[in-house]
Design an enzyme around this catalytic site. Structure first.
Site, PDB file in Angstrom:
ATOM      1  CG  ASP A  73      -6.222  -6.951  -5.368  1.00  0.00           C
ATOM      2  OD1 ASP A  73      -6.358  -8.137  -5.044  1.00  0.00           O
ATOM      3  OD2 ASP A  73      -5.856  -6.074  -4.574  1.00  0.00           O
TER       4      ASP A  73
ATOM      5  CG  HIS B  38      -1.878  -1.045   1.381  1.00  0.00           C
ATOM      6  ND1 HIS B  38      -1.762  -2.071   2.279  1.00  0.00           N
ATOM      7  CD2 HIS B  38      -3.026  -1.254   0.709  1.00  0.00           C
ATOM      8  CE1 HIS B  38      -2.804  -2.870   2.165  1.00  0.00           C
ATOM      9  NE2 HIS B  38      -3.585  -2.411   1.224  1.00  0.00           N
TER      10      HIS B  38
ATOM     11  N   GLY C 234      -3.202  -1.340  -7.170  1.00  0.00           N
ATOM     12  CA  GLY C 234      -2.100  -2.290  -7.318  1.00  0.00           C
ATOM     13  C   GLY C 234      -2.472  -3.434  -8.250  1.00  0.00           C
TER      14      GLY C 234
HETATM   15  O1  PAF Z   1      -8.231  -3.283  -3.131  1.00  0.00           O
HETATM   16  C1  PAF Z   1      -8.844  -2.935  -2.100  1.00  0.00           C
HETATM   17  O2  PAF Z   1      -8.267  -2.783  -1.037  1.00  0.00           O
HETATM   18  C2  PAF Z   1     -10.349  -2.736  -2.183  1.00  0.00           C
HETATM   19  O3  PAF Z   1     -10.942  -3.630  -3.054  1.00  0.00           O
HETATM   20  C3  PAF Z   1     -10.739  -1.289  -2.534  1.00  0.00           C
HETATM   21  C4  PAF Z   1     -10.280  -0.919  -3.934  1.00  0.00           C
HETATM   22  C5  PAF Z   1     -10.150  -0.330  -1.530  1.00  0.00           C
HETATM   23  C6  PAF Z   1     -12.265  -1.134  -2.499  1.00  0.00           C
HETATM   24  O4  PAF Z   1     -12.779  -1.405  -1.231  1.00  0.00           O
END
Ligand code: PAF
Length: 276
Positions: free
Chosen positions: A146, A33, A143
């Site tokens: 996903d 993150h 990212g």
């Molecule tokens: O990837 C994530 O953490 C979640 O799917 C997101 C994009 C914040 C939506 O809740």
């Protein structure tokens, strides 16, 4: 760094600031993150990170209740890397009434992750659209870990003509190759030692595809068998076209190999892009 909990406060803070870059998260932040935030920071005057565990994207048997909520730790991490605003609404702020209007993604909703997690991408797209409306960023960073989520959101932005540039950031990995994920902390010590196999298997599939063979179904089946021999329950290991995740045609060159498998309770996903 400001910590803001309501849309009214956020709007007040952002009034007259047109150049915001947004990183939506569910918190419990790790190095992956933080890289998204570092990617975002130079692209706008104000970097906003949202932290919201979105009930809508969890299935009834998934880990919504035990998903780690670590706001104080998250804020401490963010304050040291150039984040300007943390937007951490509670559920009543995001969903003051039952969310009956939702975003219905295209065919991507029902394949791969969508098939394993019915309703997941509708929940993701709905909350991201809502967050975009609240934050009104000119760009947002997601990212590639996903991968399917990235495509769902990219398509949503294009089809609904949202004025947001979608920036995709590379997956951050531990030294042994495991893609960083909040769910890695559910792994036992033995499972954590085994977990990098998923990435190794994806690399093997990529290498086999690069030899020029088109026996992809066999390669995918062997990859799943290899995982299962080591105690995994594989949902899929599959080679797809990068831009829409459909099965590739013979002349497709831009591909991605995607995998999802359970190791004990935790379910891990990963992917690897390739150009032939
Ligand atoms: O990837 C994530 O953490 C979640 O799917 C997101 C994009 C914040 C939506 O809740």
């Amino acid at each position: 760094m400001e910590l803001i909990h309501t849309v009214a406060e956020l709007r007040k803070y952002l009034r007259g600031m047109p150049n915001n870059v947004f990183v939506p998260t569910m918190g419990n932040l790790h190095e992956g993150h933080l890289r998204l935030v570092e990617e975002a920071a130079p692209r706008g005057a104000c970097t906003i990170v949202s932290i919201f565990v979105n009930r809508l994207q969890f299935g009834p048997k998934e880990d919504f209740d035990r998903y780690p909520r670590t706001l104080a730790d998250d804020c401490a991490k963010l304050s040291s890397i150039g984040c300007d605003v943390v937007f951490a609404p509670n559920e009543a702020e995001l969903y003051p009434e039952p969310q009956t209007y939702t975003v219905q993604p295209d065919a991507l909703e029902h394949m791969l992750e969508g098939a394993s997690r019915p309703g997941h991408f509708r929940g993701v797209a709905t909350v991201v659209l809502k967050l975009f409306n609240m934050v009104q960023p000119h760009a947002a960073v997601f990212g590639k870990k996903d991968y399917q989520q990235c495509l769902v959101l990219r398509n949503m932005v294009r089809q609904l003509a949202l004025p947001v540039e979608i920036i995709l950031a590379e997956t951050v990995r531990a030294q042994d190759g495991l893609a960083l994920s909040s769910r890695n902390q559910y792994l036992s010590a033995a499972e954590r030692a085994e977990a990098p196999r998923l990435y190794r298997v994806l690399q093997e599939v990529r290498d086999a595809v690069r030899t020029g063979t088109h026996a992809w179904t066999t390669i995918e089946a062997e990859a799943m068998t290899q995982l299962e021999r080591h105690g995994w329950r594989a949902d899929y290991i599959t080679v797809r076209r990068r831009n829409d995740l459909h099965l590739p045609r013979d002349d497709d060159r831009e591909l991605v190999v995607l995998g999802a498998a359970r190791l004990g309770v935790p379910r891990l996903i990963d992917n690897l892009e390739m150009t032939l």
